[in-house]
Motif scaffolding. Sequence first.
Motif, mmCIF file in Angstrom:
data_model
loop_
_atom_site.group_PDB
_atom_site.id
_atom_site.type_symbol
_atom_site.label_atom_id
_atom_site.label_comp_id
_atom_site.label_asym_id
_atom_site.label_seq_id
_atom_site.Cartn_x
_atom_site.Cartn_y
_atom_site.Cartn_z
ATOM 1 N N ILE A 187 0.839 -1.202 0.000
ATOM 2 C CA ILE A 187 0.000 0.000 0.000
ATOM 3 C C ILE A 187 0.871 1.249 0.000
ATOM 4 O O ILE A 187 0.606 2.213 -0.734
ATOM 5 C CB ILE A 187 -0.944 -0.012 1.216
ATOM 6 C CG1 ILE A 187 -1.972 -1.142 1.082
ATOM 7 C CG2 ILE A 187 -1.648 1.338 1.372
ATOM 8 C CD1 ILE A 187 -2.833 -1.341 2.313
ATOM 9 N N LEU A 188 1.928 1.229 0.809
ATOM 10 C CA LEU A 188 2.863 2.353 0.841
ATOM 11 C C LEU A 188 3.481 2.575 -0.535
ATOM 12 O O LEU A 188 3.598 3.713 -1.008
ATOM 13 C CB LEU A 188 3.959 2.083 1.880
ATOM 14 C CG LEU A 188 5.111 3.097 1.931
ATOM 15 C CD1 LEU A 188 4.594 4.490 2.287
ATOM 16 C CD2 LEU A 188 6.177 2.638 2.930
ATOM 17 N N SER A 189 3.865 1.491 -1.203
ATOM 18 C CA SER A 189 4.458 1.595 -2.532
ATOM 19 C C SER A 189 3.493 2.231 -3.523
ATOM 20 O O SER A 189 3.868 3.109 -4.313
ATOM 21 C CB SER A 189 4.882 0.207 -3.015
ATOM 22 O OG SER A 189 5.426 0.271 -4.311
ATOM 23 N N VAL A 190 2.241 1.784 -3.475
ATOM 24 C CA VAL A 190 1.230 2.341 -4.379
ATOM 25 C C VAL A 190 0.998 3.827 -4.093
ATOM 26 O O VAL A 190 0.843 4.641 -5.018
ATOM 27 C CB VAL A 190 -0.085 1.548 -4.253
ATOM 28 C CG1 VAL A 190 -1.219 2.263 -4.993
ATOM 29 C CG2 VAL A 190 0.090 0.143 -4.820
ATOM 30 N N LEU A 191 0.990 4.204 -2.822
ATOM 31 C CA LEU A 191 0.825 5.613 -2.467
ATOM 32 C C LEU A 191 1.997 6.450 -2.971
ATOM 33 O O LEU A 191 1.815 7.583 -3.435
ATOM 34 C CB LEU A 191 0.686 5.762 -0.947
ATOM 35 C CG LEU A 191 -0.612 5.220 -0.334
ATOM 36 C CD1 LEU A 191 -0.547 5.303 1.189
ATOM 37 C CD2 LEU A 191 -1.820 5.991 -0.853
ATOM 38 N N LEU A 192 3.190 5.906 -2.889
ATOM 39 C CA LEU A 192 4.380 6.643 -3.330
ATOM 40 C C LEU A 192 4.409 6.854 -4.838
ATOM 41 O O LEU A 192 4.898 7.872 -5.320
ATOM 42 C CB LEU A 192 5.644 5.900 -2.891
ATOM 43 C CG LEU A 192 5.985 5.947 -1.403
ATOM 44 C CD1 LEU A 192 7.131 4.999 -1.093
ATOM 45 C CD2 LEU A 192 6.358 7.370 -0.982
ATOM 46 N N THR A 193 3.899 5.880 -5.585
ATOM 47 C CA THR A 193 3.938 5.982 -7.054
ATOM 48 C C THR A 193 2.618 6.434 -7.651
ATOM 49 O O THR A 193 2.546 6.697 -8.856
ATOM 50 C CB THR A 193 4.297 4.625 -7.678
ATOM 51 O OG1 THR A 193 3.269 3.672 -7.364
ATOM 52 C CG2 THR A 193 5.636 4.127 -7.157
ATOM 53 N N GLY A 194 1.569 6.515 -6.835
ATOM 54 C CA GLY A 194 0.272 6.845 -7.381
ATOM 55 C C GLY A 194 -0.284 5.750 -8.280
ATOM 56 O O GLY A 194 -1.068 6.021 -9.186
ATOM 57 N N ALA A 195 0.142 4.511 -8.031
ATOM 58 C CA ALA A 195 -0.271 3.353 -8.842
ATOM 59 C C ALA A 195 0.040 3.591 -10.317
ATOM 60 O O ALA A 195 -0.639 3.067 -11.202
ATOM 61 C CB ALA A 195 -1.759 3.054 -8.651
#
Length: 258
Positions: free
Chosen positions: A75-83
Amino acid sequence: MVKFLKYQWELFWLALGFFSRIPIPQSTPYSEERMNRSGRYFPLVGLALGAIVYAGYWAFSYVLPIEVAVLLTMILSVLLTGAFHEDGLADMADGIGGGMTVERRLEIMKDSRLGTYGTITLILALFLKWQLLVTLFGSSLISPVLVLLIGYGLSRAVAVTLIYDMKYVTDSAGSKSKPLAQRQTLAEFWCAIAIGVTPLIGIPPVPASIMLVSMMILRVLFQIWLDKRLGGFTGDCLGAVQQVSELTLYIIMLMMIQ
């Protein structure tokens, strides 16, 4: 030398701002030329994201079971990249899965709505990533930080180097990726590769060589496939290649520690 380093630093900021949701200095100069040149640092952005994501996992794993910690890390990764890359994977799956002609495939990929092919692909990819990371992080044979740095850095090198020798086929004036994807010099090609392979230094030569060769083969196969299905690549394709490359690297790691 100072001017050169300042220019490279500004290019990195542009790459970070384009490929992530991390704020960059408002004073960072922008032009389509600079945006195009910044692609060389896509793998470096991956390494930075990998380090941040690992820090998140390290904190989560102290107080939570590994399964939950990995899910929060994703989830953190997706938040950082904006999916950003997951969106590309879903769009490409919709386009290539649902279109019978090149024109129709490109038209579907530009549609902001998510279709059946994209939904199924995204769900399976995320579940597979969760399962792979849970297993890899639970192993004592490879460090979670190396898993993430290799996965995030090398996969982005594979994706961005497609710009070097493939045709950009999206003609939309509003395409977000257009300034980035117009051309890539040989020096930028090798710069991206050099950055992407750096984390492999942390593992033994044989596994490192296997992963490197596997990524070379994957890149060639993707290039042939995209040329056949689309006549080139789009920004969505780069996101899809990044995701598939990352998953492939995790699968190879898992095979090597069994």
